[in-house]
Enzyme design. Structure first.
Site, mmCIF file in Angstrom:
data_model
loop_
_atom_site.group_PDB
_atom_site.id
_atom_site.type_symbol
_atom_site.label_atom_id
_atom_site.label_comp_id
_atom_site.label_asym_id
_atom_site.label_seq_id
_atom_site.Cartn_x
_atom_site.Cartn_y
_atom_site.Cartn_z
ATOM 1 C CE1 TYR A 197 -3.955 1.713 0.449
ATOM 2 C CE2 TYR A 197 -2.717 3.404 2.073
ATOM 3 C CZ TYR A 197 -3.608 3.278 1.686
ATOM 4 O OH TYR A 197 -4.046 4.336 1.951
ATOM 5 C CE LYS A 206 -3.931 4.748 -1.661
ATOM 6 N NZ LYS A 206 -4.721 5.521 -2.399
#
Length: 309
Positions: free
Chosen positions: A155, A159
């Site tokens: 993640y 991002k």
């Protein structure tokens, strides 16, 4: 109704933050395309917006592939005749520490967040450029992509990658008049319900009460609706001069993030060899000069501690 006549796609908008963005856009006159993997949930969200007087259709698609991106853009054009904005909110989680994270855990998160942002933005920009539309693209980042976060290799990487792509796109899209920015939201969602630190804020929200000021101001943590206003503003003509920026928002706080830049520069004639670094390294890399890793939270006041009445 200052977004009247505009059309926006919001990926991952069947619930949560994405739905809050879509509702805010629709409430200001923008037609919206609701997207989600679950077709029934996406259509329920679109129907709710229509009942409230807005214009909305749903397109069920698993964001990540070029085919899904094309279905979204084509769906907007088929329903409303044009496209003016894209919000790439779709996401998922497979949190595990590095040694426990499988290839699949990594790939499925990167595919939706990073590749899904890439394919959707590419498709939208192609349309904007061909149609001569000075469009708006809003990518969604995370504090995890700025600081890192334990158990979120996949993640955090995705991002952080989204921010890197956004800055490149701001350069590539400038001539076409298309603005692209990244918003970093901090809000109460299903992901924060399991975090004891936010217990008192979430309890207040469930009771329909205002969150304690500590959460809203010190942490910049609030409701999904606290983020939605920035999304609508960036879609509007008022934000015509804003591109290439990372903007954090949550609760009562809005933050403009700095772009990475050197903190210090040191020079050594002939370059920095191993022995030179041995000699000067303690000064070059002294602890107070090193950067923070991971987000840090201030200590909760006693009355906001989990388990207190």
């Amino acid at each position: 109704m200052n977004l009247a006549g505009k059309v926006a796609i919001v990926t991952g908008s069947g619930q949560g933050l994405g739905l809050a963005y879509a509702k805010e856009l629709a409430g200001r006159g923008c037609a919206v395309v609701i997207n989600g993997v679950n077709a029934e949930r996406a259509e329920r969200a679109a129907a709710q917006i229509r009942r409230d007087g807005g214009r909305a259709v749903s397109v069920a698609a698993n964001v990540g592939t070029t085919e899904a991106a094309r279905a979204l853009v084509n769906g907007a054009i088929a329903a409303f005749g044009r496209l003016d904005a894209l919000v790439t909110n779709a996401g998922n989680l497979r949190d595990k520490s590095l040694l426990n994270m499988s290839d699949e855990d990594f790939d499925v998160v990167v595919n939706v967040h990073l590749r899904g942002t890439f394919t959707c933005v590419r498709e939208a920009f192609s349309y904007f450029k061909d149609a001569g539309i000075r469009g708006r693209i809003i990518t969604i980042g995370s504090p995890s992509g700025q600081y890192g976060n334990f158990g979120q290799t996949n993640y955090s990487a995705a991002k952080a990658g989204i921010v890197g792509m956004m800055r490149t796109w701001a350069l590539e899209m400038k001539k076409s008049g298309v603005n692209v920015n990244t918003v970093i939201p901090v809000a109460a969602t299903t992901m924060t319900k399991a975090v004891p630190y936010f217990q008192k804020a979430l309890e207040a929200e469930e009771r329909g009460e205002a969150m304690p000021s500590f959460f809203r101001r010190e942490l910049g943590f609030g409701r999904t609706t606290d983020v939605a206003g920035l999304i609508a503003y960036l879609v509007s003509d008022d934000a015509a001069g804003i591109t290439g920026q990372v903007i954090g928002v949550g609760g009562d706080r809005l933050q403009l993030w700095a772009h990475p830049a050197p903190l210090s520069s040191d020079y050594h004639d002939g370059g920095w060899g191993y022995e030179d670094l041995q000699q000067y390294g303690a000064e070059l890399f002294k602890p107070e000069k090193l950067q923070q890793v991971g987000a840090t939270f201030p200590q909760l006041p006693p009355e906001l501690q989990p388990g207190t009445s």
